[in-house]
Design an enzyme around this catalytic site. Structure first.
Site, PDB file in Angstrom:
ATOM      1  CD  GLU A  35      -1.712  -2.393   1.621  1.00 59.08           C
ATOM      2  OE1 GLU A  35      -0.517  -2.622   1.915  1.00 59.08           O
ATOM      3  OE2 GLU A  35      -2.616  -3.247   1.734  1.00 59.08           O
ATOM      4  CD  GLN A  76      -7.045  -7.534   7.752  1.00 60.84           C
ATOM      5  OE1 GLN A  76      -7.907  -7.210   6.932  1.00 60.84           O
ATOM      6  NE2 GLN A  76      -5.891  -8.072   7.396  1.00 60.84           N
ATOM      7  CG  MET A  99      22.738  12.473   2.491  1.00 65.48           C
ATOM      8  SD  MET A  99      23.854  13.549   1.567  1.00 65.48           S
ATOM      9  CE  MET A  99      22.779  14.119   0.252  1.00 65.48           C
ATOM     10  CE  LYS A 138     -16.875  -7.007   3.890  1.00 68.89           C
ATOM     11  NZ  LYS A 138     -16.160  -8.234   4.278  1.00 68.89           N
TER      12      LYS A 138
END
Lengths: 206, 579
Positions: B68, B131, B494, B180
């Site tokens: 994601e 979840q 860096m 949902k």
């Protein structure tokens, strides 16, 4: 005031009352609180309540900071989508009050105190008188509400609670006129009115 | 922006109600907002939306990413090159929390995103359901606005509000979390109405003419005026207005890394890049100018260096759409609140047509020193190991300033920004404010969807590449034509540079081992090549650019090469070091 005095007062920490007008929307308290917490600034007192205008809430936030920091905070708060307007004022600019309740044992207070005199001297009144305890109430500045704690402590003060600061800005014409000005300067487009948003109370339910 | 304006001028059609699910209403709304491409990843709590999109394959192009975070960076790349809003789908819980880095990146770089996350059923909210995470509270600090939808009736209005907020004013990411049950719920859908006004939201401050007049007077009286410009110019689609202002006033202009390309790199008044690894002249001259005109830039600490020694001699004019940026870091003598597309023409009208040959010559003198001491040996080395600069230089020659250059974060980013040639705006995509390693590869995927007719080159270090290399899978599956140029110095360069300069070469955990990147690409059916010799560089770059489809080119560069110039931490811009 000279320029150097101006700079000094801008850099000195003092009490500021921030007044915020927001839409009545879930989550806005969190958005505002984050602006303080990410800078590690402690909110000393916070009051949120409906304002005189329907669907608009009014926050009073008390912090001790420099004017420069407060100005930046105010801009960050005003940047939030649901915030309409932010004001910040020193104690000289506002009229403010806090409410305090004191619970004391009724028997002690009746035996040992000249209650009437105590109430008169401290601008307090009895809210509840029961056999086991009495609740007094007073409003005022912090020093005034603190003073009554000192007075009642020797008589077995059971419980004490103080509200957040509520403040009215002295030099203000109220938010009603400001809101009208907002809508005059930035009206919605003629064609589109978002009908769901207009019905937010009915539609935006959680 | 065009889509919104187009829709708002069209009279509203008579309303017909039909029963649809919340998911269908969402997709209809996205189409009405002009969405064509969505980057996302399905999961249990967003399944109704994914079920609905199955019937919308013709209208909505869904790109299945591999993580994601990749979806958010891809959407950022898309938004930055196309000027449109990037759209992301993710499921609840871990899907949603994986968006946080991308949201934070988009927030600090003012990139318009609309992220839709699935959420558990409304009746399970707050129960630690499977979840379930409190996505609204997690994302509040990293979004411009967010909202939880628990009833399908809310979806059209919430989506309309989301697009309006994301793209208007100072753009930014928004998130809508949809339970949902709301996705599945049938309701009377009356069509989609774009949002054009929110009572409490003022996208643009009201322009105040007295400040325009004061700014013009200050600019006209200046002997050594200097313009600093940032992404505000391109976000406001004000490139033409900006160029007109620069050319009429004849003032040298320098850019922040997100402002690059608002005027072409080779424009005679473009004097280079600002900041920690910017050019010598613009940094030194910031502390020499008498009037500093900051346009659509926010005085990031990487640009200003030490603030108490920054441009103290100058009067500062600051043009910005976000009132909170004025005086935030650098005190403005004249604040010009407003959209620079509107304020710049007003200012241009009042400024005197001028040239500043002597002042400009001072910039040229610094440029000459920097070129001789640093740029020439960096870009045209005759021996020794390959440098990052020469790779970018050869890439510039071959792409003629027409390609989109997407960079990750680190030394290669600074080199790509310093030496990347850009003929137009929106040709550079990089993580400026958050400095997100792993940004480059997914952002390049999105950039290609945003600018399909341009060559997209992702310039990435060996460290950053390994943070999101799973997105090679997305490139493979969707045939995305991205040229991946890995500048491999076998270090987290860096950090190593800082350890060398400031920590007595205590190279603590910066030595990073890499897999065989070419073989890795091969396993994803992506062509690739590794270059170690100078003689092979140009031919290999040509091969990469001419290859039909994606290509991975790994170039082994000098291990301990440093990026200079540099304003060391805690120093003023005037103390910039050439070596």
């Amino acid at each position: 005031m000279s320029n150097s005095q101006d700079i000094d007062s801008a850099n000195a920490k003092q009490e500021f009352t921030i007044t915020v007008y927001t839409e009545n929307q879930i989550g806005i308290l969190n958005r505002i609180a984050i602006i303080f917490s990410r800078r590690k600034i402690n909110i000393e007192s916070l009051n949120v309540s409906p304002s005189e205008i329907e669907h608009i809430h009014r926050f009073n936030i008390l912090i001790t900071e420099t004017e420069e920091v407060v100005r930046k905070l105010a801009r960050q708060i005003e940047k939030q989508v649901e915030v309409l307007k932010v004001y910040f004022n020193t104690n000289e600019d506002i009229i403010w009050q806090e409410l305090a309740l004191y619970k004391v044992p009724t028997d002690t207070i009746q035996e040992k105190v000249l209650v009437e005199r105590l109430l008169r001297e401290n601008g307090a009144r009895a809210v509840v008188i029961r056999k086991d305890y009495t609740v007094f109430e007073t409003t005022g500045h912090r020093t005034e509400t603190d003073k009554l704690i000192e007075v009642l402590q020797p008589y077995g003060l059971i419980e004490f609670v103080r509200s957040a600061r509520v403040a009215i800005i002295k030099d203000s014409t109220g938010f009603n006129s400001k809101l009208r000005e907002f809508e005059r300067l930035d009206p919605g487009h003629d064609v589109i009115e978002n009908e769901f948003l207009d019905k937010e109370k009915n539609v935006f339910t959680m | 922006m065009d889509t919104l304006q187009e829709v708002t001028t069209t009279p509203a059609a008579p309303k017909e109600t039909k029963q649809v699910t919340g998911s269908v209403a969402l997709l209809e709304g996205l189409i009405a907002e002009g969405t064509e491409t969505i980057f996302g990843y399905p999961g249990g709590a967003i399944m109704p939306i994914y079920d609905a999109i199955y019937d919308y394959k013709e209208k909505l192009n869904h790109i299945l990413v591999r993580h994601e975070q990749g979806a958010t960076h891809a959407a950022q790349g898309f938004a930055r090159t196309s000027g449109k809003v990037g759209v992301v789908f993710a499921t609840s819980g871990p899907g949603a929390t994986n968006l946080v880095t991308g949201l934070a990146d988009a927030q600090i770089d003012s990139t318009p995103l609309v992220c839709i996350t699935g959420q558990v059923f409304a009746h399970l909210l707050g129960t630690d359901a499977f979840q379930e995470t409190d996505v609204i509270n997690i994302t509040t600090p990293v979004t411009k606005w967010n909202y939880q939808v628990t009833d399908a009736n809310e979806i059209p209005a919430a989506l309309a509000k989301a697009f309006y907020i994301a793209r208007s004013g100072r753009p930014g990411p928004v998130l809508i979390d949809i339970t949902k049950n709301a996705q599945m719920q049938l309701f009377d859908y009356e069509g989609y109405t774009p949002c054009t006004h929110i009572r409490s939201y003022r996208p643009k401050p009201i322009i105040r003419n007295e400040y325009i007049e004061q700014a013009a007077a200050l600019i006209n009286s200046a002997k050594k005026p200097f313009i600093l410009f940032g992404q505000g110019v391109s976000l406001g689609n004000a490139e033409a207005e900006f160029q007109a202002f620069v050319e009429k006033s004849g003032i040298p202009a320098a850019w922040t890394i997100l402002g690059a390309g608002a005027i072409p790199t080779d424009h005679p008044l473009n004097v280079g890049m600002l900041g920690m690894h910017g050019n010598y002249g613009p940094n030194v001259q910031t502390n020499e100018c008498d009037v500093l005109i900051a346009i659509g830039m926010r005085f990031d600490d990487r640009v200003t260096g030490r603030l108490d020694k920054y441009a103290k001699q100058a009067k500062v004019v600051h043009l910005d759409i976000d009132p909170a940026e004025i005086d935030k870091n650098v005190k403005a003598d004249v604040p010009v609140w407003g959209d620079c597309k509107e304020t710049l023409p007003l200012l241009t009208k009042l400024v005197t047509e001028k040239t500043h040959p002597e002042w400009l010559a001072e910039f040229k003198a610094f440029e000459k020193i920097e070129k001789e001491d640093l740029i020439e040996p960096e870009l045209n080395p005759q021996s020794g190991e390959l440098t990052m600069g020469e790779v970018i230089h050869q890439l510039n020659i071959l792409t003629k300033g027409e390609a989109v250059i997407v960079s990750d974060v680190g030394q290669h980013q600074m080199v790509a920004c310093r030496y990347g040639k850009l003929n137009a705006s929106r040709l550079t995509v990089t993580s400026g404010g958050l400095g997100t390693m792993g940004f480059g590869l997914p952002a390049a995927i999105g950039a290609k969807f945003g600018a399909p007719n341009r060559t997209v080159v992702a310039v990435i270090g060996d460290g950053g590449f390994q943070m999101t290399l799973q997105e090679l899978g997305t490139i493979m599956q969707f045939g995305v034509d991205v040229k991946i140029l890995i500048l491999n110095n076998q270090f987290l360069g860096m950090v190593r540079q800082w350890q060398q300069l400031f920590n007595e070469k205590r190279y603590s955990f910066v030595d990073i081992t890499s897999p065989d990147f070419v073989k890795l690409a091969e396993s994803y059916y992506i062509a690739g090549k590794k270059v170690t010799e100078r003689a092979d560089l140009v031919g290999s770059l040509e091969q990469m650019l001419q290859h039909p489809g994606s290509f991975l080119l790994e170039v082994m560069v000098s291990k301990e090469h440093n990026v200079f110039p540099m304003v060391p931490q805690g120093c003023s811009v005037g103390e910039i070091r050439l070596k």
